[in-house]
Design an enzyme around this catalytic site. Structure first.
Site, PDB file in Angstrom:
ATOM      1  N   HIS A 276       0.829  -1.202   0.000  1.00  0.00           N
ATOM      2  CA  HIS A 276       0.000   0.000   0.000  1.00  0.00           C
ATOM      3  C   HIS A 276       0.872   1.264   0.000  1.00  0.00           C
ATOM      4  O   HIS A 276       0.521   2.281   0.583  1.00  0.00           O
ATOM      5  CB  HIS A 276      -0.939  -0.009   1.208  1.00  0.00           C
ATOM      6  CG  HIS A 276      -2.314   0.536   0.938  1.00  0.00           C
ATOM      7  ND1 HIS A 276      -3.421  -0.260   0.799  1.00  0.00           N
ATOM      8  CD2 HIS A 276      -2.768   1.808   0.795  1.00  0.00           C
ATOM      9  CE1 HIS A 276      -4.491   0.499   0.583  1.00  0.00           C
ATOM     10  NE2 HIS A 276      -4.122   1.760   0.579  1.00  0.00           N
ATOM     11  N   GLY A 330       1.297   4.241  -8.544  1.00  0.00           N
ATOM     12  CA  GLY A 330       0.523   4.910  -7.508  1.00  0.00           C
ATOM     13  C   GLY A 330       0.778   6.405  -7.508  1.00  0.00           C
ATOM     14  O   GLY A 330       0.376   7.132  -8.437  1.00  0.00           O
TER      15      GLY A 330
HETATM   16  C1  LIG Z   1      -3.694   9.092  -2.303  1.00  0.00           C
HETATM   17  C2  LIG Z   1      -3.726   7.601  -2.327  1.00  0.00           C
HETATM   18  C3  LIG Z   1      -4.953   6.956  -2.210  1.00  0.00           C
HETATM   19  C4  LIG Z   1      -4.996   5.558  -2.260  1.00  0.00           C
HETATM   20  N1  LIG Z   1      -6.211   4.938  -2.201  1.00  0.00           N
HETATM   21  C5  LIG Z   1      -6.277   3.591  -2.347  1.00  0.00           C
HETATM   22  C6  LIG Z   1      -7.535   2.953  -2.415  1.00  0.00           C
HETATM   23  O1  LIG Z   1      -8.586   3.578  -2.342  1.00  0.00           O
HETATM   24  N2  LIG Z   1      -7.542   1.603  -2.578  1.00  0.00           N
HETATM   25  C7  LIG Z   1      -6.384   0.853  -2.673  1.00  0.00           C
HETATM   26  O2  LIG Z   1      -6.441  -0.368  -2.827  1.00  0.00           O
HETATM   27  N3  LIG Z   1      -5.183   1.460  -2.613  1.00  0.00           N
HETATM   28  C8  LIG Z   1      -5.102   2.788  -2.474  1.00  0.00           C
HETATM   29  N4  LIG Z   1      -3.883   3.403  -2.462  1.00  0.00           N
HETATM   30  C9  LIG Z   1      -2.644   2.601  -2.611  1.00  0.00           C
HETATM   31  C10 LIG Z   1      -2.256   2.466  -4.099  1.00  0.00           C
HETATM   32  O3  LIG Z   1      -3.179   1.675  -4.791  1.00  0.00           O
HETATM   33  C11 LIG Z   1      -0.875   1.800  -4.243  1.00  0.00           C
HETATM   34  O4  LIG Z   1      -0.878   0.558  -3.601  1.00  0.00           O
HETATM   35  C12 LIG Z   1       0.268   2.653  -3.687  1.00  0.00           C
HETATM   36  O5  LIG Z   1       0.074   4.009  -4.004  1.00  0.00           O
HETATM   37  C13 LIG Z   1       1.584   2.160  -4.285  1.00  0.00           C
HETATM   38  O6  LIG Z   1       2.674   2.811  -3.719  1.00  0.00           O
HETATM   39  P1  LIG Z   1       3.443   4.033  -4.430  1.00  0.00           P
HETATM   40  O7  LIG Z   1       2.476   5.165  -4.459  1.00  0.00           O
HETATM   41  O8  LIG Z   1       4.584   4.284  -3.515  1.00  0.00           O
HETATM   42  O9  LIG Z   1       3.855   3.582  -5.787  1.00  0.00           O
HETATM   43  C14 LIG Z   1      -3.799   4.803  -2.395  1.00  0.00           C
HETATM   44  C15 LIG Z   1      -2.579   5.467  -2.500  1.00  0.00           C
HETATM   45  C16 LIG Z   1      -2.537   6.853  -2.484  1.00  0.00           C
HETATM   46  C17 LIG Z   1      -1.201   7.534  -2.621  1.00  0.00           C
END
Ligand SMILES: Cc1cc2nc3c(=O)[nH]c(=O)nc-3n(C[C@H](O)[C@H](O)[C@H](O)COP(=O)(O)O)c2cc1C
Length: 399
Positions: A276, A330
């Site tokens: 995440h 992400g």
């Molecule tokens: C602002 C934000 C909101 C996110 N919301 C969700 C979400 O609603 N559902 C989910 O499965 N992951 C969510 N994530 C996690 C992303 O899907 C992903 O796993 C993560 O951003 C990957 O890491 P990185 O940003 O360092 O590449 C969120 C990440 C961010 C930055």
């Protein structure tokens, strides 16, 4: 064309770091921190990124790399790049119409885009914008029934690929959000008011488009509660969801090989290795370290997705070499949107495409499926030690 127009048309984004710097300038601090922030002291989020720097690729000489292609086959689909857009809630906070702009860039490049349960665009809108490239991410809602109805709603809208996120049994403490008083739906505290007043461009355009609010919890009596427990997404729930969802089912947030094998055994189509982005457990291992371990556990042919810490095209190549079949972006997506809207995201995706393509030329491969662990540089420490011993002796004798 005015100077301003030309800047708008050609965003100066050559790296994710450029997009992040611009995003930091343009977004109110509370919003930038919501995107950038992570759990606890944010050590884990930092490690996700820096760990990639320790992994190196082996350049190969004089290979015929004239037939390079980035076309990637994954779970029955054929995509323009080996990557898609990870599910992220409230993308419209990064930029008005953020989800629609993501959808446009994704369709331009023929890559999948995953709408979050916590998105401020509806399931039906995203499907209209992105067609078959739209995937839907499910969070466990207030009850199992409410969660199954959200999945049914996605099915009725035409989605074929569902991602169940299981790594948020409870939402972690994100210290920046607590310090800034960030909550959903928004409460306009005096501190937030000042923050927004200092960023009039963002504030005016966001207000003009309507303050973003979660749109996909309509079936739930209490609406969206960001802090709600999602621990109902247990093994029993997964088994039942598998029985009900006729399309492709992916489980996101797996970090342990035992869990991966159990998910595989339930007939799930792919495991999505992710911590995440460090937003849940600060002390979680860097996600990229887990990838080869999980690949080993599930065998060579089981589909694996990966995210957490990917910041450039060479990171994508490293993740593929370490066992991923497909990678998701992400935070870089949101930095680029905040920096320069749709044009920003297009520029960043072009940087990723160029870097993957050029890295393939350097390491001597033409096809995405040829990126295996053979392209990794694995130092043979024993022979290095053997060769350097005399020099070490010589140096110590001289001091
Ligand atoms: C602002 C934000 C909101 C996110 N919301 C969700 C979400 O609603 N559902 C989910 O499965 N992951 C969510 N994530 C996690 C992303 O899907 C992903 O796993 C993560 O951003 C990957 O890491 P990185 O940003 O360092 O590449 C969120 C990440 C961010 C930055």
């Amino acid at each position: 064309m005015t100077n301003r127009d030309s800047v708008r048309q050609k965003p100066r984004i050559f790296l994710t770091e450029d997009a992040k710097r611009l995003a930091k300038k343009r977004l109110p601090r509370m919003i930038f921190d919501f995107v950038e922030g992570a759990a606890g002291r944010e050590v884990g989020a930092g490690r996700n990124e820096t760990r990639f720097d320790d992994i190196t690729l082996q350049p190969r000489a004089m290979a015929d790399v004239s037939k390079r292609s980035l076309i990637t086959r994954f779970l029955g689909g054929e995509y323009g790049l080996p990557l898609g857009i990870a599910p992220m809630g409230m993308c419209n906070l990064a930029c008005p119409k953020g989800d629609a702009l993501i959808a446009r860039s994704a369709t331009d490049r023929n890559v999948p885009v995953c709408l979050s349960s916590a998105a401020s665009s509806s399931i039906e809108e995203m499907r209209r914008w992105s067609g078959d490239l739209a995937w839907f991410q499910l969070y466990f809602g207030q009850t199992a029934d409410a969660s199954f109805s959200a999945a049914e709603r996605a099915r009725d809208a035409g989605y074929d690929t569902l991602i169940l996120t299981i790594d948020v049994p409870e939402v972690s403490r994100r210290i920046r959000d607590q310090q800034n008083g960030f909550s959903l739906p928004f409460r306009l505290t005096p501190r937030a008011f000042l923050d927004f007043a200092l960023h009039p461009r963002w504030s005016i355009s966001t207000l003009a488009h309507g303050v973003p609010a979660p749109r996909n919890f309509a079936t739930e009596s209490k609406g969206f509660d960001r802090k709600a427990s999602r621990a109902g997404a247990d093994w029993k729930f997964l088994q039942e969801l598998r029985g009900r969802w006729p399309g492709k089912l992916i489980v996101k947030g797996i970090t342990s090989p035992e869990d991966a094998v159990r998910v595989q055994g339930l007939g799930v189509d792919a495991v999505y290795v992710s911590n995440h982005g460090g937003r849940q457990l600060d002390s979680a291992p860097p996600a990229i370290d887990l990838l080869p371990i999980i690949r080993n556990a599930v065998g060579p042919n089981y589909p694996l997705l990966f995210d957490s810490g990917i910041r450039n095209g060479e990171d994508v190549v490293k993740a593929l070499a370490l066992g991923a079949d497909f990678v998701m972006l992400g935070r870089p997506t949101l930095y680029a949107l905040a920096a320069a809207g749709g044009a920003g995201l297009q520029s960043l995706l072009q940087c990723f495409a160029d870097d993957i393509d050029l890295a393939m030329a350097q390491i001597g491969v033409n096809r995405i499926e040829d990126i295996t662990d053979q392209v990794l540089f694995t130092p043979d420490f024993q022979s290095v030690h053997h060769e350097t011993t005399p020099r070490a002796v010589h140096l110590s004798a001289a001091t």
